[in-house]
Design an enzyme around this catalytic site. Structure first.
Site, PDB file in Angstrom:
ATOM      1  N   SER A 137       0.866  -1.178   0.000  1.00 25.70           N
ATOM      2  CA  SER A 137       0.000   0.000   0.000  1.00 25.70           C
ATOM      3  C   SER A 137       0.898   1.222   0.000  1.00 25.70           C
ATOM      4  CB  SER A 137      -0.887   0.015   1.251  1.00 25.70           C
ATOM      5  OG  SER A 137      -1.485   1.285   1.454  1.00 25.70           O
ATOM      6  N   TYR A 150      -1.300  -0.926  10.228  1.00 24.41           N
ATOM      7  CA  TYR A 150      -1.451  -1.187   8.793  1.00 24.41           C
ATOM      8  C   TYR A 150      -0.173  -0.833   8.039  1.00 24.41           C
ATOM      9  CZ  TYR A 150      -3.604  -1.050   4.139  1.00 24.41           C
ATOM     10  OH  TYR A 150      -3.904  -1.268   2.813  1.00 24.41           O
TER      11      TYR A 150
END
Length: 244
Positions: A137, A150
């Site tokens: 990401s 995350y």
């Protein structure tokens, strides 16, 4: 690398990026085995990517058919948000560990066990046996407020890419990573339209969310291009995330 007449594994195949990727690989002639906690494709298997025995059994199934296992795409992941120090106190350690376990350890688990199976196949005329595509990401590089867990997990996937490619080079297995920006996925459907517009406005061009089909098309490009190996490709419209 040719896809027609081969087998592929896609994790997180029941929705979003995984579902689009499974469909794209199927359209190119691959037999896709979807790994997910929920039923997905016709060859969908209920798999917990954090459980070695669950993954091992599913990989054995995918590699046991007449088609050689060539492609693995790791899309399974979770994205809870919590600040290191918030109104309720410090970040919950169990939640942090869970995100790392699913996103990073789960991807490594599938990569490792699938690579073992791919390494046993017959190489093509170019010495290639397969390719693994992991999903990071842009948060791996510009994690926002509340993304400590995350961003840590996705940063780990980005850092895994090159050493994994080097480890598996002797077996003719490539390893690549895609780092998506803000994508139009079921996860984004849970937020308000106003918030969605604000996020899209921050993307330089195209000034919108990315689509699952664009992710899937990039997977196909990686499979097709044998010289892509050991690196992370950002799929983000030139987005660089602000702190919040």
């Amino acid at each position: 690398m040719e896809l027609a007449g081969t087998a592929a594994i896609v994790t997180g195949a029941a929705s979003g990026l995984g579902a689009a990727t499974a469909a794209a690989l199927t359209a190119r002639g691959a037999r896709v085995y979807g790994f997910d906690l929920q039923p997905s494709t016709a060859d969908g298997l209920i798999v917990d990517v954090t459980d070695p025995s669950s993954v091992a059994a599913a990989v054995t199934r995918a590699a046991g058919g007449p088609e050689p296992l060539r492609t693995v795409v790791n899309c399974a992941g979770i994205a809870p948000s919590e600040r290191i120090l918030g109104r309720k106190g410090p970040h919950d350690l169990a939640r942090y560990a869970k995100v790392i376990q699913v996103n990073l350890v789960g991807s490594f688990n599938v990569l490792t066990l699938a690579a073992e199976a791919i390494a046993q196949t017959t190489a093509d005329d170019h010495g290639q046996r397969g390719v693994v595509v992991n999903t990071a990401s842009v948060a791996a590089f510009e994690g926002q407020v509340g993304q400590a867990a995350y961003a840590s997990s996705k940063g780990g996937i980005a850092g895994l890419t090159l050493p994994a490619a080097r480890d598996l080079a002797q077996y003719g297995i490539r390893v690549m990573t895609i780092a998506p920006g803000i994508m139009e996925t079921p996860m984004m459907e849970t937020v308000s339209e106003e918030y969605r517009k604000g996020l899209a406005a921050g993307v330089p061009f195209p000034n919108r969310f990315g689509t699952a089909d664009e992710y899937a098309n990039l997977v196909l490009s990686i499979v097709d291009n044998d010289y892509l190996n050991g690196t992370v490709i950002r799929l983000d419209g030139a987005l660089r995330m602000a702190p919040r």
